[in-house]
Design a protein around this motif. Structure first.
Motif, short mmCIF file in Angstrom:
data_model
loop_
_atom_site.label_atom_id
_atom_site.label_comp_id
_atom_site.label_asym_id
_atom_site.label_seq_id
_atom_site.Cartn_x
_atom_site.Cartn_y
_atom_site.Cartn_z
N LEU A 1 -1.50 10.53 8.84
CA LEU A 1 -1.98 10.00 7.72
C LEU A 1 -3.22 10.59 6.81
O LEU A 1 -4.26 10.78 7.56
CB LEU A 1 -2.29 8.28 7.92
CG LEU A 1 -2.79 7.55 7.01
CD1 LEU A 1 -1.44 7.05 6.02
CD2 LEU A 1 -3.24 6.12 7.20
N TYR B 1 1.13 11.14 3.64
CA TYR B 1 0.85 12.09 5.07
C TYR B 1 1.01 13.43 4.74
O TYR B 1 1.26 14.09 3.69
CB TYR B 1 2.09 11.70 5.88
CG TYR B 1 2.25 10.35 6.12
CD1 TYR B 1 1.75 9.92 7.36
CD2 TYR B 1 2.71 9.25 5.28
CE1 TYR B 1 1.67 8.52 7.76
CE2 TYR B 1 2.83 8.09 5.76
CZ TYR B 1 2.36 7.68 6.89
OH TYR B 1 2.33 6.21 7.29
N HIS C 1 5.51 10.05 2.10
CA HIS C 1 4.73 9.15 1.92
C HIS C 1 5.66 7.74 2.09
O HIS C 1 6.74 7.92 2.47
CB HIS C 1 4.50 9.16 0.15
CG HIS C 1 5.76 9.20 -0.52
ND1 HIS C 1 6.23 10.60 -0.74
CD2 HIS C 1 6.59 8.31 -1.34
CE1 HIS C 1 7.34 10.43 -1.65
NE2 HIS C 1 7.58 9.16 -1.82
N GLU D 1 0.80 -1.10 -0.04
CA GLU D 1 0.09 0.02 -0.02
C GLU D 1 0.81 1.15 0.03
O GLU D 1 1.99 1.30 0.32
CB GLU D 1 -0.81 -0.11 1.38
CG GLU D 1 -1.96 -0.98 1.21
CD GLU D 1 -1.28 -2.32 2.13
OE1 GLU D 1 -2.47 -2.86 2.35
OE2 GLU D 1 -0.29 -2.44 2.17
N ARG E 1 -4.47 5.76 2.38
CA ARG E 1 -3.84 4.46 2.36
C ARG E 1 -4.44 4.07 0.94
O ARG E 1 -5.60 3.80 0.88
CB ARG E 1 -3.79 3.75 3.40
CG ARG E 1 -2.98 2.36 2.88
CD ARG E 1 -2.73 1.42 4.09
NE ARG E 1 -2.04 1.85 5.17
CZ ARG E 1 -2.43 1.61 6.52
NH1 ARG E 1 -3.48 0.86 6.84
NH2 ARG E 1 -1.62 2.01 7.49
N GLU F 1 0.93 4.98 1.36
CA GLU F 1 0.57 5.87 2.43
C GLU F 1 0.91 7.30 2.12
O GLU F 1 2.08 7.81 1.78
CB GLU F 1 1.17 5.40 3.72
CG GLU F 1 0.43 4.19 4.03
CD GLU F 1 1.01 3.79 5.73
OE1 GLU F 1 0.12 2.87 6.05
OE2 GLU F 1 2.07 4.16 5.88
#
Length: 64
Positions: free
Chosen positions: A13, A7, A34, A3, A16, A5
């Motif tokens: 976060l 931020y 990220h 995944e 996702r 992610e």
């Protein structure tokens, strides 16, 4: 696994994203911290950069 992610500037976060065949995610990597979680299968990604060329008289800046 695998995944992506994203931020915000406070390392919170935002979201996702699951790796999905045929999907494309575009974001400013300098603006959004990220991370990519470990993948259990082959995961492909492409990174690219956009830049402003300050060329004068057709000469690339910086010269290559």
């Amino acid at each position: 696994g695998g995944e992506l992610e994203l931020y915000n500037e406070h390392d919170q976060l935002i979201d996702r994203f699951l790796p999905t065949a045929g999907s494309l995610i575009i974001f400013e990597s300098e603006r959004f911290p990220h991370a990519v979680l470990p993948a259990v299968d082959t995961r492909y990604s492409i990174a690219g950069w956009f830049r402003k060329n300050a060329s004068i008289n057709g000469v690339l800046d910086p010269a290559s």
